[in-house]
Structures are given as C-alpha cells and as structure tokens.
Design a protein around this motif. Sequence first.
Motif, PDB file in Angstrom:
ATOM      1  N   VAL A 140      37.847  54.582  35.652  1.00  0.00           N
ATOM      2  CA  VAL A 140      37.280  53.431  36.747  1.00  0.00           C
ATOM      3  C   VAL A 140      38.327  54.132  37.865  1.00  0.00           C
ATOM      4  O   VAL A 140      38.305  53.868  38.913  1.00  0.00           O
ATOM      5  N   LYS A 141      40.221  54.718  37.849  1.00  0.00           N
ATOM      6  CA  LYS A 141      40.867  55.159  37.976  1.00  0.00           C
ATOM      7  C   LYS A 141      40.260  56.227  38.672  1.00  0.00           C
ATOM      8  O   LYS A 141      40.704  56.533  40.390  1.00  0.00           O
ATOM      9  N   GLN A 142      40.187  57.179  38.463  1.00  0.00           N
ATOM     10  CA  GLN A 142      39.301  58.088  38.566  1.00  0.00           C
ATOM     11  C   GLN A 142      38.425  58.055  39.735  1.00  0.00           C
ATOM     12  O   GLN A 142      38.104  58.761  40.520  1.00  0.00           O
ATOM     13  N   ALA A 143      37.613  56.905  39.966  1.00  0.00           N
ATOM     14  CA  ALA A 143      36.399  56.254  41.194  1.00  0.00           C
ATOM     15  C   ALA A 143      37.287  56.079  42.028  1.00  0.00           C
ATOM     16  O   ALA A 143      36.744  55.179  43.266  1.00  0.00           O
ATOM     17  N   GLU A 144      38.303  55.491  41.605  1.00  0.00           N
ATOM     18  CA  GLU A 144      39.176  55.058  43.075  1.00  0.00           C
ATOM     19  C   GLU A 144      38.587  53.968  42.784  1.00  0.00           C
ATOM     20  O   GLU A 144      38.870  52.527  43.693  1.00  0.00           O
ATOM     21  N   ALA A 145      38.248  52.565  41.856  1.00  0.00           N
ATOM     22  CA  ALA A 145      37.488  52.016  41.993  1.00  0.00           C
ATOM     23  C   ALA A 145      38.860  50.766  41.036  1.00  0.00           C
ATOM     24  O   ALA A 145      39.566  51.019  40.779  1.00  0.00           O
ATOM     25  N   LYS A 146      38.466  49.933  41.092  1.00  0.00           N
ATOM     26  CA  LYS A 146      39.350  48.275  40.579  1.00  0.00           C
ATOM     27  C   LYS A 146      38.805  48.243  39.020  1.00  0.00           C
ATOM     28  O   LYS A 146      38.210  47.757  38.519  1.00  0.00           O
ATOM     29  N   VAL A 147      39.755  48.269  38.347  1.00  0.00           N
ATOM     30  CA  VAL A 147      39.525  47.128  36.749  1.00  0.00           C
ATOM     31  C   VAL A 147      39.302  45.414  36.501  1.00  0.00           C
ATOM     32  O   VAL A 147      41.186  45.282  37.262  1.00  0.00           O
ATOM     33  N   CYS A 148      39.442  45.379  36.965  1.00  0.00           N
ATOM     34  CA  CYS A 148      39.130  43.235  36.981  1.00  0.00           C
ATOM     35  C   CYS A 148      39.912  42.602  35.980  1.00  0.00           C
ATOM     36  O   CYS A 148      40.130  41.859  35.826  1.00  0.00           O
ATOM     37  N   GLY A 149      39.364  43.303  34.504  1.00  0.00           N
ATOM     38  CA  GLY A 149      39.674  42.433  33.425  1.00  0.00           C
ATOM     39  C   GLY A 149      38.905  43.679  32.499  1.00  0.00           C
ATOM     40  O   GLY A 149      38.049  44.885  32.249  1.00  0.00           O
ATOM     41  N   ILE A 150      38.903  43.212  31.358  1.00  0.00           N
ATOM     42  CA  ILE A 150      39.025  43.986  29.834  1.00  0.00           C
ATOM     43  C   ILE A 150      38.497  42.711  28.508  1.00  0.00           C
ATOM     44  O   ILE A 150      39.040  41.764  28.496  1.00  0.00           O
ATOM     45  N   GLY A 151      36.944  42.679  28.601  1.00  0.00           N
ATOM     46  CA  GLY A 151      36.093  41.723  28.262  1.00  0.00           C
ATOM     47  C   GLY A 151      36.616  41.467  26.835  1.00  0.00           C
ATOM     48  O   GLY A 151      35.425  43.250  26.058  1.00  0.00           O
TER      49      GLY A 151
END
Length: 189
Positions: A140-151
Amino acid sequence: MKILKERIQKDGVALTDRILKVDSFINHQIDPQLMYEIGEEFAEYFKKYNITKVLTIEASGISMAVMTGLHLKVPVVFAKKHEALNLDKDLYLSKVFSFTKNKEYLIKVSKHYIDATDNVLIIDDFLANGKAAIGLADIVKQAEAKVCGIGIVIEKDFQDGGKILREQGFDVKSLAIIESLCDGNVSFK
Ligand code: 5GP
C-alpha cells in the motif's frame, strides 16, 4: 465476536501450543454464513474510514475479504504468492516470511489495482508475527495509498504481531483474540 469464538471452541483444533487449525470452517472448508457475518462486523467497524479497497493475501484471506468488500461495496484485491504467466508485469512486490510454512515468499499486486487515491483496509485470517500484514502495508505504501486499518479474524496474543502493528499506529480490529493454546485448550483474552 461471540459466534466466531463459539465456533473456534467447537471446531478449532490446537495443533500445537502455537498453531490453531480451523480447516473445517475457514482454511479448507469455508462456512459462507460465518464469513458473511465476519464481513459485516469488519464493515461496521471500518466504515468510518471511507474505504475504497480491501486488500488481502491468497488464499485464506480471500473469503472474509470478499464478504467485507461486499458489505462496504468496494472491490477486493488479493496479493498473489505464486508465479503465473498471465500476471501483469507492472507489480508491487514485497517479501513475507510465512509463519506456518517457515519460509520467505514474494507477494505481488498489479499496479492497476491500487493507486494513490485509495483508502485501503487490510484483511487476513490470522495474526501471528505480523509479517503478512506488514508486507501488505508495504505494498500500500509503494502505491502511495493509505492503510486505514487492519481487520484480523483470529489474533494470537502470545505472538508479537498485534503489538508491533498497534505500535506502528495501525488501527487493528481482531474479532477473536486467543490468549493461549496450552494442552489443546483454546483460551480467549
Ligand atoms: P503472520 O504473518 O502474522 O506471522 O502470520 C499470519 C499468516 O500465517 C496468516 O496469513 C495465516 O495464513 C498464517 N497463520 C499464522 N498462524 C496461524 C495459525 O495458528 N493457524 C493457521 N491456520 N494459520 C496461521
């Protein structure tokens, strides 16, 4: 999550004091109704984040990730572990050490399916040392997107993954947290 804990008590098998086998309803045979309710629970908790994509890892994360995506009404992407001729060439890659297989493998996600506009929810069946979730978060970081949470469906509290991820600031929601698997008995936190 009460029905999940009851199911683990009824059908889960503590293979060792570190590994729980849930092949009869998650990892080999799948209970769709339970997966539906798990997806509903994750969607309810994470709806505050305006999630645009659910991300998991093949194969065991897919069933609960799809049900979460269904409730959130967003697409579900799964990282591939295996090589395939038909896989896109433009990939995000991350190395993950597998706790159950005791080896490192490369996870791959096509750059077509996550980009900088995405708010991503990571979903997985188990949390042990956190390597799978950290590998997915790296993508997700490589995509420059945001991790909002981990389920996570089942977190094992006696391993470090939960602590590591929470210390890194991730919002981790686990539906069942196991305190110990001693002498074949499953104890919840
Ligand atoms: P971690 O990456 O957090 O060390 O381990 C999580 C991954 O390993 C999950 O994707 C899951 O497939 C597998 N895993 C870890 N612990 C267990 C376990 O006790 N039982 C099963 N069935 N899978 C596990």
